[in-house]
Scaffold this motif. Structure first.
Motif, PDB file in Angstrom:
ATOM      1  N   GLY A   1      66.033  39.318  19.842  1.00 14.34           N
ATOM      2  CA  GLY A   1      67.481  39.339  20.061  1.00 14.34           C
ATOM      3  C   GLY A   1      68.212  40.258  19.103  1.00 14.34           C
ATOM      4  O   GLY A   1      69.385  40.062  18.819  1.00 14.34           O
ATOM      5  N   LEU A   2      67.511  41.266  18.586  1.00 18.22           N
ATOM      6  CA  LEU A   2      68.141  42.220  17.660  1.00 18.22           C
ATOM      7  C   LEU A   2      68.215  43.585  18.335  1.00 18.22           C
ATOM      8  O   LEU A   2      67.229  44.315  18.379  1.00 18.22           O
TER       9      LEU A   2
ATOM     10  N   MET B   1      71.617  41.265   8.824  1.00 15.74           N
ATOM     11  CA  MET B   1      71.222  40.286   9.830  1.00 15.74           C
ATOM     12  C   MET B   1      72.165  39.102  10.000  1.00 15.74           C
ATOM     13  O   MET B   1      71.971  38.278  10.887  1.00 15.74           O
ATOM     14  N   ARG B   2      73.197  39.045   9.168  1.00 22.17           N
ATOM     15  CA  ARG B   2      74.207  38.016   9.397  1.00 22.17           C
ATOM     16  C   ARG B   2      75.072  38.390  10.608  1.00 22.17           C
ATOM     17  O   ARG B   2      75.763  37.552  11.173  1.00 22.17           O
TER      18      ARG B   2
ATOM     19  N   SER C   1      67.366  27.166  16.990  1.00 22.53           N
ATOM     20  CA  SER C   1      67.544  26.782  15.582  1.00 22.53           C
ATOM     21  C   SER C   1      67.618  25.265  15.439  1.00 22.53           C
ATOM     22  O   SER C   1      67.056  24.685  14.505  1.00 22.53           O
TER      23      SER C   1
ATOM     24  N   ALA D   1      69.536  31.302  20.742  1.00 21.87           N
ATOM     25  CA  ALA D   1      69.202  31.236  19.312  1.00 21.87           C
ATOM     26  C   ALA D   1      69.690  29.935  18.661  1.00 21.87           C
ATOM     27  O   ALA D   1      68.965  29.332  17.855  1.00 21.87           O
ATOM     28  N   ASP D   2      70.906  29.484  19.014  1.00 19.68           N
ATOM     29  CA  ASP D   2      71.436  28.255  18.402  1.00 19.68           C
ATOM     30  C   ASP D   2      70.602  27.040  18.787  1.00 19.68           C
ATOM     31  O   ASP D   2      70.287  26.195  17.947  1.00 19.68           O
TER      32      ASP D   2
ATOM     33  N   ARG E   1      63.227  36.711  12.748  1.00 20.85           N
ATOM     34  CA  ARG E   1      63.827  38.037  12.946  1.00 20.85           C
ATOM     35  C   ARG E   1      63.383  39.003  11.845  1.00 20.85           C
ATOM     36  O   ARG E   1      63.114  40.177  12.105  1.00 20.85           O
TER      37      ARG E   1
ATOM     38  N   ARG F   1      75.795  39.794  14.469  1.00 21.50           N
ATOM     39  CA  ARG F   1      75.153  39.540  15.754  1.00 21.50           C
ATOM     40  C   ARG F   1      75.581  40.572  16.785  1.00 21.50           C
ATOM     41  O   ARG F   1      76.618  41.195  16.653  1.00 21.50           O
ATOM     42  N   GLY F   2      74.763  40.731  17.812  1.00 16.76           N
ATOM     43  CA  GLY F   2      75.109  41.548  18.977  1.00 16.76           C
ATOM     44  C   GLY F   2      75.461  42.975  18.621  1.00 16.76           C
ATOM     45  O   GLY F   2      74.748  43.645  17.868  1.00 16.76           O
TER      46      GLY F   2
ATOM     47  N   TYR G   1      77.732  44.123  16.726  1.00 16.56           N
ATOM     48  CA  TYR G   1      78.020  44.381  15.307  1.00 16.56           C
ATOM     49  C   TYR G   1      76.739  44.815  14.588  1.00 16.56           C
ATOM     50  O   TYR G   1      76.739  45.752  13.803  1.00 16.56           O
ATOM     51  N   PHE G   2      75.645  44.123  14.898  1.00 15.24           N
ATOM     52  CA  PHE G   2      74.360  44.475  14.299  1.00 15.24           C
ATOM     53  C   PHE G   2      73.939  45.868  14.764  1.00 15.24           C
ATOM     54  O   PHE G   2      73.499  46.700  13.970  1.00 15.24           O
TER      55      PHE G   2
END
Lengths: 242, 325
Positions: free
Chosen positions: B64-65, B115-116, B200, B196-197, B210, B118-119, B121-122
């Motif tokens: 998911g990265l 890695m903080r 987790s 992912a949530d 990741r 997401r989507g 932004y990463f």
């Protein structure tokens, strides 16, 4: 009875939006605690804070005597907190069996070899055994809710959080869910159950907590709480004419 | 169940033997001069693009990265190769090892920094990091600033030797990803890919998984990058750290099938062959590639392999866990 969980003056929310305000309550080991309250009062946010999806801005969460306020979500799962979601969130690209296996391997810390029989046992318990090779995305709503419970059980939890598992189900299906929860309680699980179905709260819980505006309004015996004046006013919107 | 087990083991052994024969055959053909130098170049490109794509697919398709900055690994590996071979006189193997390790270290640093997010932004942050590296290398005297560096190795490997390295690298990438996805971590990765949530909350260590994927991706993209620059012979900051690398990789994975084992390989073959054909029509290459990408996304949204697997209910190099094995 020993307390398995304690919320002490917890504040929290999403970014700048504060949902939980000074929330405090305790859960006794082995009980089923029902949680009711109007939409938006913070019930699911309380679960999110409890499993570590959000970090409280104040207060403490104590689980089995340990302060878990800053512990990550995956570590909390390994410590024994299992959770279902209000809107089922199955891993749709995986089979029903794989959904439970991943919980056994990661949440309960088993090897795949050891996790297989455990996953199959849970699938039998939750009535999903015959559907184990079906892709999770193809399940009906009731089966998705069963899978949520099965996956949470896969983590080998001591505390099980059920978020509106009876919502959207017909009466017969609600009955099945109540029976399943009774079996889980008998098996020794401690359960916190958020639900809007009053009948469920009265039949299946040991105590009920009513939340309002992100805080604990009243906690006690189910009938006593549901019939109290303050709860009927806040939750059911019924005002006393006197 | 015992019969199923035996059948499954036999099938695995047959698959491994067939693949080993094909690999051996390709190596024999490469070293006996059966492949023309042009065919060798095309096969080399397929292997290297497939390696880059398999690694990007591990990140975007499973962890998911979605990174837009994998050119940072390719450029850095190219420079590691040039410095180790030209400046310090080391051979190919040391260059590959150092290239991979430098990229793995970069992946660790970027992971803790980015890695903080997401989507998108990463994705954008990785792109910015790659651009920052490009600027740094353009102004770094040790690596000859914008003038770039040549790769000097004595004796310089033949085309067949470079192809052999690239083919080996591709096989290693495939095997590593297959084994990773077959492991307990891989089971968690598949859950993470879907939600992912939720993953987790049942104990999957999102950051750890990741990080592992990112480091593996960095290392093997770095090794493939070193081989790429051995084949090219020189590196410049503008080319090494160009976003074009990632655009090509994304194209390859999208048309092949994101989140599938064979998609990146098929995508690399299609891209390389299309590029060869379109080389005769200068200026039209990107237009045609763009049209192909749009058509595939509209008609086969899961890519060619992903859509075929969905339609005909099969899975190449399946990592699915059967309940009764």
């Amino acid at each position: 009875m020993d307390n398995i969980l304690t919320f002490k003056n917890v504040d929290g929310g999403y970014g700048r939006v504060k949902i939980l305000h000074d929330l405090s309550f305790e859960v006794r080991k082995g009980e089923v605690l029902g949680v009711v309250g109007p939409n938006g009062c913070g019930k699911t946010t309380m679960f999110n804070a409890l499993i570590g999806l959000i970090t409280p801005t104040a207060g403490e969460i104590i689980f089995k005597g340990k302060n878990i306020t800053k512990v990550s979500a995956n570590d909390r799962a390994r410590m024994g907190i299992g959770r279902t979601y209000q809107v089922p969130r199955p891993f749709e690209g995986m089979t029903v069996f794989e959904n439970v296996l991943v919980a056994c391997c990661h949440g309960a810390g088993m090897t795949e070899h050891a996790g297989r029989p455990k996953a199959l046992e849970i699938l039998k318990l939750t009535g999903l055994y015959e559907k184990r090779e079906i892709m999770a995305g193809e399940l009906t709503l009731l089966d998705r809710k069963r899978l949520e419970i099965a996956r949470a059980l896969g983590t080998n939890p001591e505390l099980l959080l059920l978020d509106e598992v009876a919502a959207g189900l017909v009466e017969a299906e609600v009955g099945e869910v109540i029976d399943m929860v009774a079996d889980l309680k008998a098996a020794g699980y401690t359960i916190i159950w958020i639900e809007h179905v009053i009948d469920v709260m009265l039949k299946a819980t040991d105590r009920v907590m009513c939340m309002s505006d992100g805080t604990d309004l009243l906690i006690g015996e189910p009938r006593e709480v549901m019939e109290s004046k303050i709860v009927t006013e806040v939750y059911l919107g019924v005002e006393d004419d006197e | 169940m015992i019969k199923n087990n035996a059948r499954s083991k036999t099938s695995t052994i047959i698959t491994i033997v067939v693949l080993a024969i094909i690999v051996a055959l390709i190596y024999v053909l490469a070293f006996t001069g059966v492949f023309s130098s042009n065919l060798m170049r095309i096969l080399l490109n397929i292997c290297l693009y497939a390696s880059f794509a398999v690694m990007w697919n591990l990140m975007a398709g499973y962890a998911g990265l979605t990174s837009l900055g994998n050119q940072a690994f390719i450029g850095l590996a190219g420079y590691a190769c040039a410095v180790m071979c030209t400046t310090y006189g080391f051979g190919i193997w040391v260059a590959m090892l150092v290239g991979g390790l430098v990229c793995a270290v970069l992946a660790v640093i970027l992971a803790f920094a980015l890695m903080r997010m997401r989507g998108m932004y990463f994705a954008v942050a990785t792109w910015v990091a790659a651009e920052a590296l490009k600027t740094a290398f353009q102004n770094w005297k040790f690596v000859k600033e914008g003038a770039g560096m040549t790769v000097k190795i004595k004796p310089y490997p033949t085309n067949a030797e470079i192809f052999a390295l690239a083919f080996g690298c591709f096989i290693v990438c495939m095997v590593v990803v297959y084994l990773l996805l077959k492991s307990k971590t891989g089971l968690g990765l598949k859950a993470m890919r879907d939600d992912a949530d939720a993953a987790s909350s049942i104990g999957v260590n999102i950051f750890g998984s990741r990080l592992l994927c990112y480091v593996v991706c960095g290392f093997l993209t770095g090794v493939a990058g070193v081989i790429m620059y051995i084949s090219k012979g020189s590196i410049f900051p503008g080319g090494g750290f160009a976003i074009d690398w990632t655009i090509k990789i994304v194209f390859i994975v999208i048309i092949g099938g994101i989140g599938t084992a064979a998609g990146p390989v098929l995508g690399a073959i299609i891209y390389t062959l299309l590029y060869e054909v379109l080389a005769q029509f200068a200026g039209f290459t990107n237009i045609v590639l763009g049209i192909v990408a749009i058509v595939v996304i509209v008609v086969l949204p899961k890519g060619i392999i992903g859509s075929l697997e969905n339609r005909f209910k099969f899975e190449i190099l399946s990592q699915r866990r059967k309940s009764l094995e």
